[in-house]
Enzyme design. Sequence first.
Site, PDB file in Angstrom:
ATOM      1  N   LYS A   1       7.412   6.996   6.905  1.00  0.00           N
ATOM      2  CA  LYS A   1       7.912   8.045   5.762  1.00  0.00           C
ATOM      3  C   LYS A   1       6.901   8.789   5.669  1.00  0.00           C
ATOM      4  CE  LYS A   1       8.413   6.678   1.550  1.00  0.00           C
ATOM      5  NZ  LYS A   1       8.467   8.206   0.784  1.00  0.00           N
TER       6      LYS A   1
ATOM      7  N   CYS B   1      -8.580   8.144  -2.214  1.00  0.00           N
ATOM      8  CA  CYS B   1      -8.869   6.845  -2.383  1.00  0.00           C
ATOM      9  C   CYS B   1     -10.338   6.172  -2.574  1.00  0.00           C
ATOM     10  CB  CYS B   1      -7.828   5.930  -1.887  1.00  0.00           C
ATOM     11  SG  CYS B   1      -8.773   6.213  -0.369  1.00  0.00           S
TER      12      CYS B   1
ATOM     13  N   GLU C   1      -8.273   3.860 -11.657  1.00  0.00           N
ATOM     14  CA  GLU C   1      -8.535   5.088 -10.751  1.00  0.00           C
ATOM     15  C   GLU C   1      -7.979   5.475 -11.524  1.00  0.00           C
ATOM     16  OE1 GLU C   1      -6.310   4.306  -7.521  1.00  0.00           O
ATOM     17  OE2 GLU C   1      -7.781   4.928  -6.374  1.00  0.00           O
TER      18      GLU C   1
END
Lengths: 521, 512
Positions: A213, A323, A420
């Site tokens: 996906k 990230c 973050e």
Amino acid sequence: MLYQNPSAEPVTSVPGAESAMSSQAHPDIPAPLANLKIQHTKIFINNEWHGSVSGKKFPVLNPATEEVICRVEEGDKADVDKAVKAARQAFQIGSPWRTMDASERGRLLNKLADLIERDRLLLATMESLNAGKIFSHAYLFDLEVTIKSLRYIAGWADKIHGQTIPSDGDLFTFTRREPIGVCGQIIPWNGPLVMLIWKLGSALSCGNTVIVKPAEQTPLTALQVASLIKEVGFPPGVVNIVPGYGPTAGAAISSHMDIDKVAFTGSTQVGKLIKEAAGKSNLKRVTLELGGKSPCIVFADADLDSAVEFAHQGVFFHQGQICIAASRLFVEESIYDEFVRKSVERAKKYVLGNPLNSGITQGPQIDKEQHDKILDLIESGKKEGAKLECGGGRWGNKGYFVQPTVFSNVTDEMRIAKEEIFGPVQQIMKFKSLDDVIKRANNTTYGLAAGVFTKDLDKAITISSALQAGVVWVNCYSMISPQCPFGGFKMSGNGREMGECGLYEYTELKTVAIKISQKNS
Amino acid sequence: MATTNGAVENGQLDGKPPALPCPIRNLEVKFTKIFINNDWHDSKSGKKFATYNPSTLEKICEVEEGDKPDVDKAVVAAQAAFQRGSPWRRLDALSRGQLLHQLADLVERDRTILATLETMDTGKPFLHAFFIDLEACIKTFRYFAGWADKIQGKTIPTDDNVVCFTRHEPIGVCGAITPWNFPLMMLAWKLAPALCCGNTVVLKPAEQTPLTALYLGSLIKEVGFPPGVVNIVPGFGPTVGAAISSHPQINKIAFTGSTEVGKLVKEAASQSNLKRVTLELGGKNPCIICADADLDLAVECAHQGVFFNQGQCCTAASRVFVEEQVYGEFVRRSVEYAKKRPVGDPFDAKTEQGPQIDQKQFDKILELIESGKKEGAKLECGGSAMEDRGLFIKPTVFSDVTDNMRIAKEEIFGPVQTILKFKSLEEVIKRANSTDYGLTAAVFTKNLDKALKLASALESGTVWINCYNAVYTQAPFGGFKMSGNGRELGEYALAEYTEVKTVTIKLDDKSS
């Protein structure tokens, strides 16, 4: 998500090696493909294109213009079920895929790399258009990493060794590393192609079948790769790609009773949902590559210019949407002011705009949600008393652009030092001692990456053992290569991708013990 | 060295047999010079030597004859290419792998040319050259291409406050001496791991069969390996071979050939600079047929095992031990097979057996056949040269062979099958191991316990169970005892082309 550092360490071959590697050396970057036509917008199952069972489609946007590029078939549970059936069928004992030589699996993956290389310009243009990536970065970094990762992983296919084991008793014992089965793979929007290939390549090299996906924001390159999967000649059902949303297609994969493993790259919040769904359903194996709040520690004895540049690229690359972003920068106090000054100077050099245009060095954030979240965090920084050195707001009035922003005098309890941000926002903190900075750097639930800048050998090694992170870079940052494992400590993830370790996340180990009449050493 | 490499069995994915390839008639030989620094050189002495087609005994062409000064030149080039900071030393490992992949692509592109050359020069059937030798060569390059960036050192939790890690570094300049029975395949077995690990190479192809190696030199250049990384010096053993083995600036030597010459190579290595040595030598390989085996399979495998490549395989199944209950039947069927073996022009698609490589080998084989007759073995078929045809020998089968006969002890390297009888497992294990050789062994049985017992009892580098010549690029190959030192192929080959360096760094503190 991460990339090679673009300016500090170009990915070109070593000087002098260009003649030896003429086909490898980077050509001048071509212009993006004009008149890009999106050919593939459907669900890919059994090497064929399908409409969604529900009949629904969803729009795919260009984040630089907020315009709709095209509409893509929207997969949901029913489509995932279809894909799982195909993948299960392709994985049956005796199927062409299960009876194929391992070296042939490697050969198919190498061919896929050849085709991606052939279509490099098209894929880079598409990635730039859909993900808001600077075109030259997409062309040089994303595509380069994609191709190299695929070739690396292709080489492993016939080198995934079991062992023979000198067990006690009159036994002959050996292990086999077998594929796990049907693997679900959920891909993020920041590195759509690289993350797709990391997961797909590893799974296929080991002989699994997959349901992918892609992120709903960025399904286009994955669907283009699907057409190459078919062209290469992977047997039908080995690779299935179902575009759609997390709560529908993603949830269907995570909780599916007939999927044996799920790999996810994305936020820690969603990662927790996936592991929970895996636990509640069939205990499928889980690997997660999640968020980070990665420390980058600069000692006074470091090469300052190099540290400034690496730290800068470490947080600003791809609009900060990585990230591994170096989003907590700890600088030793004696060089703090100088470091801030140089970092601000560097951050001010950006030219924002449409990432397909040449001369543009910063593109848009991926979507409105991310854009607004970043601006909210910037506001919190201002309110909580950090010193705004530059930037600090949105840019332009069309597209999801954020000004390159630098905060100094940041302290550990501020939101911008804890959460973050996933945007072009640099936080610079001050530290005094080695022990102090180790404690502060580790004082987070994340543990993805860390950087250390020092010329002192002992300090470099001491701190690289002390930091709680899956990867530690010394005198460099963002240096990802396919040969090295990547993944997080603590809540930054479970398991590792790439390198030899990455393979083992896609195999089950079987011990076979055969009784014999008499053993001999 | 013989191999099917899975090529014939695994063939095409869709199961449709491809149209048979055709050799190139009147192929012009383009490369006959010494290959150094990606350039073609004449020999320093000005001498040349002829290479012959063993099938017709006609001269194919003359090749520059290397000698010690040419080897010296090649070593200088290989050393320069290996200098710290050179393009080759600074190349990413992944890029080294990519160069090997590209080399495989070019070998695949020129497969028909190379197979034709191999058949001209060795006399092996063209279809074997095309489907077996070339397939193995391509797969070997691709397999080691994949290893280049996976040669991993370790970090080691040593005692004390230190960090300890290992680096697997290339050894340096590697000499390689390849045999005439599988010229291209053996070259790939040596070149691929050497380059994969980052070494540079000075290669001597066999004087009987230099042509495919020299052609490969042109592909090395076309791919774009930096100059000096691969150097090819055709010539003779006592001159070029000796110069490589005893060269003080060559760091490693790999040799495939006879045990007799292997001993000389290792001796020269010791007398000169203690260069590392790997050897892949002769064999007198036992093939054990138990009464419970699938007899059809065993007969066919044992037949191919000894007759393949005109019997010129170090893996040859040259001692077939058959359990007494099935002995008579096994001999009968084996003779039938041997009599049907088509011998003739290697370019004819029907041919299974071509000529022996040269007069010397031919004479030696006939002499051993005579000894078999004299020592009382029963000649079942063959036993002589083909009438009025150069170097061809009739497929020969001896039954009632006993362990003390020369044909049961010496490597024949020809189309001669020797069939012995056995009664018990313990007996056959002893007899099978009663030899200085230890290259391969095969066992045919359906009994699991028996199969595993023999697999551990036999003293050989390879044991095949219910198959023969099942050599794969992924699996190590080499000999126990006097059949060799070290292993080629598989991950194990990498250890033969790397030096391990332990780096230890003292620290103030340690942390687990």
